[in-house]
Write a protein that holds these residues in place. Structure first.
Motif, short mmCIF file in Angstrom:
data_model
loop_
_atom_site.label_atom_id
_atom_site.label_comp_id
_atom_site.label_asym_id
_atom_site.label_seq_id
_atom_site.Cartn_x
_atom_site.Cartn_y
_atom_site.Cartn_z
N GLY A 1 0.82 -1.20 0.00
CA GLY A 1 0.00 0.00 0.00
C GLY A 1 0.86 1.26 0.00
N GLY A 2 0.21 2.40 -0.16
CA GLY A 2 0.93 3.66 -0.15
C GLY A 2 0.10 4.78 -0.72
N LEU A 3 0.79 5.87 -1.00
CA LEU A 3 0.16 7.06 -1.56
C LEU A 3 0.47 7.13 -3.05
N ARG B 1 0.52 -2.44 -6.63
CA ARG B 1 0.29 -3.87 -6.51
C ARG B 1 0.38 -4.26 -5.04
N LEU B 2 -0.71 -4.77 -4.54
CA LEU B 2 -0.75 -5.26 -3.17
C LEU B 2 -0.38 -6.73 -3.14
N SER B 3 0.33 -7.12 -2.09
CA SER B 3 0.70 -8.51 -1.90
C SER B 3 0.11 -9.03 -0.60
N CYS B 4 -0.16 -10.32 -0.58
CA CYS B 4 -0.69 -10.97 0.62
C CYS B 4 0.07 -12.28 0.80
N ALA B 5 1.01 -12.27 1.72
CA ALA B 5 1.84 -13.45 1.97
C ALA B 5 1.15 -14.35 2.99
N ALA B 6 0.97 -15.61 2.62
CA ALA B 6 0.28 -16.56 3.48
C ALA B 6 1.25 -17.56 4.08
N PRO C 1 -9.50 8.53 -6.59
CA PRO C 1 -9.57 8.92 -5.18
C PRO C 1 -10.56 8.07 -4.38
N GLU C 2 -11.62 7.63 -5.01
CA GLU C 2 -12.61 6.80 -4.30
C GLU C 2 -12.11 5.38 -4.00
N ASP C 3 -10.93 5.04 -4.50
CA ASP C 3 -10.31 3.76 -4.15
C ASP C 3 -9.56 3.85 -2.82
N THR C 4 -9.46 5.05 -2.26
CA THR C 4 -8.77 5.23 -0.99
C THR C 4 -9.45 4.43 0.10
N ALA C 5 -8.68 3.57 0.77
CA ALA C 5 -9.23 2.69 1.80
C ALA C 5 -8.09 1.86 2.41
N VAL C 6 -8.42 1.17 3.47
CA VAL C 6 -7.54 0.11 3.97
C VAL C 6 -7.94 -1.17 3.25
N TYR C 7 -6.98 -1.81 2.65
CA TYR C 7 -7.23 -3.03 1.89
C TYR C 7 -6.80 -4.25 2.72
N GLY D 1 -4.25 -5.56 7.09
CA GLY D 1 -4.64 -4.44 6.24
C GLY D 1 -3.46 -3.58 5.83
N THR D 2 -3.61 -2.93 4.68
CA THR D 2 -2.61 -2.00 4.18
C THR D 2 -3.34 -0.79 3.60
N GLN D 3 -2.84 0.39 3.93
CA GLN D 3 -3.51 1.63 3.53
C GLN D 3 -3.17 1.99 2.10
N VAL D 4 -4.19 2.30 1.33
CA VAL D 4 -4.02 2.84 -0.02
C VAL D 4 -4.68 4.21 -0.05
N THR D 5 -3.91 5.21 -0.43
CA THR D 5 -4.43 6.57 -0.52
C THR D 5 -4.18 7.09 -1.92
#
Length: 115
Positions: free
Chosen positions: A9-11, A19-24, A87-93, A108-112
């Motif tokens: 995540g980031g600004l 690109r968000l990653s989710c390590a399992a 901008p409407e995609d701004t959220a914690v993912y 969660g990861t913040q996307v702004t």
């Protein structure tokens, strides 16, 4: 038990990509589906995308054509490629893993997205 850790995540400016990653880790062989959710301030958590064990995908209408969900089984990692961000995609993912009837969540990861 499954442990999920999101990153990426980031600004970013509107029109940009992340690109968000989710390590399992843990009982990853038993994951039936991996989902991405998001929660904006003052709003309910909403499903963004789903990838099931058969490779089937689902996208929320608001992100269809802009986001892509994938999974690298060799790396035990799921991804959410986000393009043409708004901008409407701004959220914690959050990523989530469905194991049987149990659901495991990442932190969660913040996307702004700035306009």
């Amino acid at each position: 038990q499954v442990r999920l850790v999101e990153s990426g995540g980031g600004l970013v400016q509107a029109g940009g990509s992340l690109r968000l990653s989710c390590a399992a880790s843990g009982s990853i062989f038993s994951i039936n589906a991996m989902d991405w959710y998001r929660q904006a301030p003052g709003k309910q958590r909403e499903l963004v995308a789903t990838l099931n064990s058969g490779g089937g995908t689902y996208y929320a209408g608001s992100v269809k054509g802009r986001f892509s969900i994938s999974r690298d089984s060799a790396k035990n990692t799921g991804y959410l490629q986000m393009s043409n961000l708004k901008p409407e995609d701004t959220a914690v993912y959050y990523c989530a893993a469905l194991v049987g009837i149990d659901v495991y969540w990442g932190q969660g990861t913040q996307v702004t997205v700035s306009s």
